[in-house]
Design a protein around this motif. Structure first.
Motif, PDB file in Angstrom:
ATOM      1  N   ILE A   1     -29.695 -13.460 -58.657  1.00  0.00           N
ATOM      2  CA  ILE A   1     -29.789 -14.853 -59.136  1.00  0.00           C
ATOM      3  C   ILE A   1     -31.255 -15.244 -59.307  1.00  0.00           C
ATOM      4  CG2 ILE A   1     -29.277 -17.288 -58.629  1.00  0.00           C
ATOM      5  CD1 ILE A   1     -26.815 -16.347 -57.113  1.00  0.00           C
ATOM      6  N   THR A   2     -31.666 -15.360 -60.569  1.00  0.00           N
ATOM      7  CA  THR A   2     -33.055 -15.740 -60.834  1.00  0.00           C
ATOM      8  C   THR A   2     -33.175 -17.241 -61.054  1.00  0.00           C
ATOM      9  OG1 THR A   2     -32.636 -15.325 -63.166  1.00  0.00           O
ATOM     10  CG2 THR A   2     -33.688 -13.549 -61.933  1.00  0.00           C
ATOM     11  N   HIS A   3     -32.030 -17.883 -61.404  1.00  0.00           N
ATOM     12  CA  HIS A   3     -32.088 -19.300 -61.759  1.00  0.00           C
ATOM     13  C   HIS A   3     -30.987 -20.107 -61.082  1.00  0.00           C
ATOM     14  CE1 HIS A   3     -34.766 -17.989 -64.910  1.00  0.00           C
ATOM     15  NE2 HIS A   3     -34.944 -19.242 -65.320  1.00  0.00           N
ATOM     16  N   VAL A   4     -31.388 -21.280 -60.614  1.00  0.00           N
ATOM     17  CA  VAL A   4     -30.405 -22.262 -60.161  1.00  0.00           C
ATOM     18  C   VAL A   4     -30.533 -23.463 -61.092  1.00  0.00           C
ATOM     19  CG1 VAL A   4     -29.889 -23.962 -58.368  1.00  0.00           C
ATOM     20  CG2 VAL A   4     -30.391 -21.613 -57.730  1.00  0.00           C
ATOM     21  N   VAL A   5     -29.407 -23.914 -61.629  1.00  0.00           N
ATOM     22  CA  VAL A   5     -29.455 -25.138 -62.431  1.00  0.00           C
ATOM     23  C   VAL A   5     -28.626 -26.208 -61.725  1.00  0.00           C
ATOM     24  CG1 VAL A   5     -28.727 -26.230 -64.582  1.00  0.00           C
ATOM     25  CG2 VAL A   5     -29.880 -24.026 -64.658  1.00  0.00           C
ATOM     26  N   ASN A   6     -29.263 -27.323 -61.421  1.00  0.00           N
ATOM     27  CA  ASN A   6     -28.517 -28.461 -60.884  1.00  0.00           C
ATOM     28  C   ASN A   6     -28.028 -29.275 -62.079  1.00  0.00           C
ATOM     29  OD1 ASN A   6     -28.830 -27.971 -58.092  1.00  0.00           O
ATOM     30  ND2 ASN A   6     -30.948 -28.677 -58.261  1.00  0.00           N
ATOM     31  N   TYR A   7     -26.849 -28.937 -62.536  1.00  0.00           N
ATOM     32  CA  TYR A   7     -26.267 -29.622 -63.699  1.00  0.00           C
ATOM     33  C   TYR A   7     -26.071 -31.096 -63.339  1.00  0.00           C
ATOM     34  CZ  TYR A   7     -23.140 -30.013 -67.734  1.00  0.00           C
ATOM     35  OH  TYR A   7     -22.561 -30.355 -68.919  1.00  0.00           O
ATOM     36  N   ASP A   8     -25.619 -31.314 -62.098  1.00  0.00           N
ATOM     37  CA  ASP A   8     -25.623 -32.668 -61.514  1.00  0.00           C
ATOM     38  C   ASP A   8     -26.532 -32.604 -60.305  1.00  0.00           C
ATOM     39  OD1 ASP A   8     -23.498 -33.643 -63.188  1.00  0.00           O
ATOM     40  OD2 ASP A   8     -22.094 -32.570 -61.903  1.00  0.00           O
ATOM     41  N   LEU A   9     -27.330 -33.628 -60.103  1.00  0.00           N
ATOM     42  CA  LEU A   9     -28.149 -33.660 -58.894  1.00  0.00           C
ATOM     43  C   LEU A   9     -27.220 -33.714 -57.686  1.00  0.00           C
ATOM     44  CD1 LEU A   9     -31.157 -36.112 -59.299  1.00  0.00           C
ATOM     45  CD2 LEU A   9     -31.196 -33.627 -59.138  1.00  0.00           C
ATOM     46  N   PRO A  10     -27.602 -33.096 -56.585  1.00  0.00           N
ATOM     47  CA  PRO A  10     -26.750 -33.172 -55.391  1.00  0.00           C
ATOM     48  C   PRO A  10     -26.793 -34.575 -54.787  1.00  0.00           C
ATOM     49  CG  PRO A  10     -28.808 -32.074 -54.879  1.00  0.00           C
ATOM     50  CD  PRO A  10     -28.817 -32.308 -56.358  1.00  0.00           C
ATOM     51  N   ILE A  11     -25.826 -34.863 -53.917  1.00  0.00           N
ATOM     52  CA  ILE A  11     -25.787 -36.207 -53.343  1.00  0.00           C
ATOM     53  C   ILE A  11     -26.656 -36.340 -52.108  1.00  0.00           C
ATOM     54  CG2 ILE A  11     -23.674 -37.283 -54.233  1.00  0.00           C
ATOM     55  CD1 ILE A  11     -22.163 -35.864 -52.064  1.00  0.00           C
ATOM     56  N   ASP A  12     -27.198 -35.264 -51.598  1.00  0.00           N
ATOM     57  CA  ASP A  12     -28.179 -35.419 -50.525  1.00  0.00           C
ATOM     58  C   ASP A  12     -29.225 -34.300 -50.582  1.00  0.00           C
ATOM     59  OD1 ASP A  12     -26.793 -33.268 -49.358  1.00  0.00           O
ATOM     60  OD2 ASP A  12     -25.371 -34.692 -48.494  1.00  0.00           O
TER      61      ASP A  12
ATOM     62  N   GLU B   1     -30.318 -32.311 -48.259  1.00  0.00           N
ATOM     63  CA  GLU B   1     -29.942 -31.035 -47.621  1.00  0.00           C
ATOM     64  C   GLU B   1     -29.297 -30.121 -48.655  1.00  0.00           C
ATOM     65  OE1 GLU B   1     -29.384 -33.919 -46.292  1.00  0.00           O
ATOM     66  OE2 GLU B   1     -29.719 -33.899 -44.133  1.00  0.00           O
ATOM     67  N   SER B   2     -28.404 -30.693 -49.457  1.00  0.00           N
ATOM     68  CA  SER B   2     -27.728 -29.873 -50.460  1.00  0.00           C
ATOM     69  C   SER B   2     -28.730 -29.347 -51.481  1.00  0.00           C
ATOM     70  CB  SER B   2     -26.656 -30.679 -51.184  1.00  0.00           C
ATOM     71  OG  SER B   2     -25.718 -31.129 -50.271  1.00  0.00           O
ATOM     72  N   TYR B   3     -29.703 -30.168 -51.827  1.00  0.00           N
ATOM     73  CA  TYR B   3     -30.710 -29.708 -52.801  1.00  0.00           C
ATOM     74  C   TYR B   3     -31.425 -28.479 -52.258  1.00  0.00           C
ATOM     75  CZ  TYR B   3     -34.704 -29.471 -55.887  1.00  0.00           C
ATOM     76  OH  TYR B   3     -35.648 -29.008 -56.773  1.00  0.00           O
ATOM     77  N   VAL B   4     -31.864 -28.605 -51.011  1.00  0.00           N
ATOM     78  CA  VAL B   4     -32.615 -27.500 -50.395  1.00  0.00           C
ATOM     79  C   VAL B   4     -31.736 -26.250 -50.332  1.00  0.00           C
ATOM     80  CG1 VAL B   4     -33.706 -26.722 -48.255  1.00  0.00           C
ATOM     81  CG2 VAL B   4     -34.095 -29.042 -49.084  1.00  0.00           C
ATOM     82  N   HIS B   5     -30.479 -26.447 -49.962  1.00  0.00           N
ATOM     83  CA  HIS B   5     -29.562 -25.323 -49.873  1.00  0.00           C
ATOM     84  C   HIS B   5     -29.345 -24.687 -51.249  1.00  0.00           C
ATOM     85  CE1 HIS B   5     -25.611 -23.364 -49.755  1.00  0.00           C
ATOM     86  NE2 HIS B   5     -26.053 -22.935 -48.595  1.00  0.00           N
ATOM     87  N   ARG B   6     -29.153 -25.525 -52.244  1.00  0.00           N
ATOM     88  CA  ARG B   6     -28.907 -24.995 -53.596  1.00  0.00           C
ATOM     89  C   ARG B   6     -30.060 -24.138 -54.086  1.00  0.00           C
ATOM     90  NH1 ARG B   6     -26.661 -29.893 -57.326  1.00  0.00           N
ATOM     91  NH2 ARG B   6     -24.649 -30.241 -56.323  1.00  0.00           N
ATOM     92  N   ILE B   7     -31.291 -24.672 -53.976  1.00  0.00           N
ATOM     93  CA  ILE B   7     -32.385 -23.887 -54.557  1.00  0.00           C
ATOM     94  C   ILE B   7     -32.649 -22.639 -53.720  1.00  0.00           C
ATOM     95  CG2 ILE B   7     -33.463 -25.842 -55.757  1.00  0.00           C
ATOM     96  CD1 ILE B   7     -35.684 -25.708 -53.713  1.00  0.00           C
ATOM     97  N   GLY B   8     -32.150 -22.640 -52.485  1.00  0.00           N
ATOM     98  CA  GLY B   8     -32.271 -21.446 -51.649  1.00  0.00           C
ATOM     99  C   GLY B   8     -31.372 -20.308 -52.108  1.00  0.00           C
ATOM    100  N   ARG B   9     -30.485 -20.565 -53.116  1.00  0.00           N
ATOM    101  CA  ARG B   9     -29.633 -19.477 -53.627  1.00  0.00           C
ATOM    102  C   ARG B   9     -30.412 -18.549 -54.538  1.00  0.00           C
ATOM    103  NH1 ARG B   9     -27.543 -19.063 -49.936  1.00  0.00           N
ATOM    104  NH2 ARG B   9     -28.732 -20.824 -49.230  1.00  0.00           N
ATOM    105  N   THR B  10     -31.608 -18.975 -54.962  1.00  0.00           N
ATOM    106  CA  THR B  10     -32.434 -18.060 -55.744  1.00  0.00           C
ATOM    107  C   THR B  10     -33.680 -17.730 -54.918  1.00  0.00           C
ATOM    108  OG1 THR B  10     -33.587 -17.722 -57.830  1.00  0.00           O
ATOM    109  CG2 THR B  10     -33.592 -19.947 -56.991  1.00  0.00           C
ATOM    110  N   GLY B  11     -34.538 -16.864 -55.470  1.00  0.00           N
ATOM    111  CA  GLY B  11     -35.720 -16.471 -54.709  1.00  0.00           C
ATOM    112  C   GLY B  11     -35.317 -15.695 -53.466  1.00  0.00           C
TER     113      GLY B  11
END
Ligand code: AMP
Length: 605
Positions: free
Chosen positions: A320-331, A333-343
């Motif tokens: 996984i080279t890219h994470v796209v937040n098609y919708d922004l997360p509601i908090d 913590e979720s943002y941090v977790h989501r972008i942690g799926r790449t890198g």
């Protein structure tokens, strides 16, 4: 899959918070997987009967945080209003109504009424007569109904002040206090505000009973090896934006996050229709199926996973080279977790977040909480998309030339054609390209370029104010004159409050406001409907008729001396001539999307 970060293995469910029956069914239909942080903290407190002061802004899920407990306890048999939500603007009032309708499962048995200035009284009166459970309105119009005796709040059980700080900024403090004081003592009050100025604290101390103060916790973990960008896109523009990003970004595998389960399915389907190897995973997909899908992603059989937060918990796929937040997360913590799926595994990664114009503030709070700023990116242009298509076309030729034995077989056939038909070889190659390409054009038409919205940056209010002075949100502006000025001790927020409420305008509709000794000049949309203009002529601020009319640059009939104000030309075009968006189905003129990982490309002219 292993859970390695911020989200719990067993997240709290809506049922855990004390919600039940039809409310849970409606939530499941909407597709929310788990409560947001503000919902988790607020819902049990409100269900328990306690007042709440919530420090929360748009995008955190605060509407459901107050709407769900109201719906859970709704007495459908009561005819007079049992819940009142006060909101600063007509737009917000309508949005809150929509959310209520959604959370009530669009049930005909639940009556929600929006009440705002700018709408005729007739509709509101007949609805009130028939019986209404929840009223959502702007303070000014609610006050009007109270004055006329057309709104009976004697049996009110729940009162919500939404975006309380905005209401005060818009000059509604007095109205809000009057309404608070005019409603039954034993009602429950929930107040939500993005900020907590002293005035809000005073209001809370005076009218709320031992309120629980709720602020959503922020985390600060963040991944520095992930380049974080954002793109401003309204909801209808998102599919097109994603399609273009897929064309120009050099990705290997990608995970696209949506807010709801339903959206994962719809979006995955739309991507498949455009030729991408995409699949959806969400909390409803069986564990075994989820694992199969993740394996396909690992093996390169899938390139795009469309997922919800819950489904992607702990997902660890190096590709996984890219994470796209098609919708922004509601908090956050979720943002941090989501972008942690790449890198993963020490590699670098890319995160792109789609931000709707309303969510700019949410973006700022993510930036504050993660202590990282996101770089703005623009929608890839037609030229950029075409450059990547051309270089992909080149790559395909180069790759085919590498298949020497197959090339050899065709070479004789082509030679034969060239000699017998006396046609240049380049023409034959072009003709074969036409055959290979089929009906879909290779390149996008420049006419497909959507008019780019000149969005403001996300960095807070000072810029907001600047742009408010220059442009309206709904079209060309012109200058209007009102017959109240310094002499009447009028303040801008009173002007905004009164005009917004009675004219059915929003804050974004206001340009410059100039308060002169005997009158004031206000920049507003050039086209205000005739009935709204009529109402605005008769509107009062501090008891004085404002007599709103387009400014002709002449001395007012009842205002101060001519010399007191500069001549003000009307009709500035501060409007949306440079805005606009075409809700285009991005697939119409696209050729096949890529299915395979790509090599870096060099754009060419
Ligand atoms: P609000 O802050 O109330 O304006 O909500 C922001 C957005 O989040 C809206 O689009 C809601 O539909 C959505 N939303 C609210 N609660 C949830 C949830 N628990 N899960 C997913 N989306 C939600």
């Amino acid at each position: 899959m292993s859970d390695d970060e911020t989200l719990d293995e067993n997240p709290t469910t809506f049922a855990d918070l004390g919600l039940s029956g039809s409310v849970l069914r409606a939530l499941s239909a909407v597709g929310y997987e788990r409560p947001s942080a503000i919902q988790e903290a607020t819902i049990p407190t409100l269900l328990g009967g306690r007042d709440v002061v919530g420090l929360a802004q748009t995008g955190t899920g605060k509407t459901a945080a107050f709407a769900l407990p109201i719906l859970e306890r709704l007495d459908k048999g009561q005819k007079s209003p049992q819940a009142l939500v006060l909101a600063p603007t007509r737009e917000l009032a309508l949005q809150v109504c929509e959310a209520f309708e959604q959370y009530a499962g669009h049930s005909k048995a639940v009556h929600i009424l929006p009440v705002y200035g700018g709408q005729g009284y007739g509709v509101q009166l007949s609805a009130l007569r028939r019986g209404v459970h929840v009223v959502v309105g702007t303070p000014g119009r609610i006050m009007d109904h109270l004055d006329r005796g057309t709104l009976d709040l004697s049996e009110l059980k729940y009162l919500v002040l939404d975006e309380a700080d905005e209401m005060l900024k818009m000059g509604f403090a007095e109205d809000v206090e009057t309404i608070l004081a005019a409603t039954p003592e034993d009602k429950q009050v929930a107040m939500f505000s993005a900020t907590m100025p002293a005035q809000i604290r005073r209001l809370s101390a005076k009218y709320l009973r031992d309120p629980q103060e709720i602020a959503v916790r922020k985390t600060t973990t963040t991944a520095s090896n992930v380049a974080q960008r954002y793109l401003i896109a309204s909801y209808p523009q998102k599919v097109d934006a994603l399609t273009r990003i897929l064309e120009v970004e050099n990705f290997d595998a990608m995970i696209v996050f949506t807010r709801t389960k339903n959206e994962t399915e719809t979006l995955a389907e739309r991507l498949r229709a455009r030729g991408y190897a995409a699949a959806a995973i969400n909390g409803d997909v069986q564990q075994a199926q989820r694992e199969r899908t993740v394996k396909q992603l690992k093996d390169g059989k899938l390139d795009i996973l469309v997922a919800t937060d819950v489904a992607a918990r702990g997902l660890d796929v190096e590709r996984i080279t890219h994470v796209v937040n098609y919708d922004l997360p509601i908090d956050t913590e979720s943002y941090v977790h989501r972008i942690g799926r790449t890198g993963r595994a020490g590699r670098s990664g890319d995160a792109i977040s789609f931000v709707t114009p309303r969510e700019r503030r949410t973006l700022s709070s993510i930036e504050r909480a993660t202590k990282q700023s996101l770089t703005q990116m623009h929608l890839p242009s037609v030229d950029e998309v075409n450059a990547t298509r051309l270089s992909r076309f080149d790559d395909a030729i180069t790759a085919a030339l590498g298949q020497t034995s197959r090339i050899d077989r065709f070479r004789d056939i082509i030679d034969h054609y060239v000699t017998h038909h006396d046609v240049p070889e380049a023409d034959v190659a072009a003709a074969l390209a036409v055959v290979a390409q089929g009906e879909t054009p290779l390149l996008l038409d420049p006419a497909d370029e959507p008019v780019r919205e000149e969005f403001r940056g996300p960095k807070g209010q000072s810029r907001d104010r600047d742009s408010r002075d220059r442009r309206g949100s709904s079209g060309p502006m012109r200058t209007y004159r009102i017959a109240v000025g310094k002499r009447h001790k009028v303040e801008p927020r009173q002007i905004v409050g009164a005009i917004a409420n009675e004219g059915g305008l929003s804050r974004g509709d206001f340009g410059q406001i100039k308060i002169l000794p005997g009158f004031s000049l206000v920049d507003l949309p050039a086209e205000i409907p005739a009935d709204a203009l009529k109402r605005l002529e008769r509107t009062r601020i501090s008891g004085v008729l404002i007599e709103l009319r387009p400014d002709e640059g002449r001395a007012p009939r009842s205002g101060g001396p001519r010399s007191s104000g500069p001549r003000y030309g009307g009709g500035r075009d501060g409007g949306r001539s440079d805005r606009g968006s075409r809700d285009r189905d991005g697939g119409a003129s696209y050729d096949r999307g890529p299915r395979k990982p790509r090599k870096p490309r060099t754009p060419r002219d």
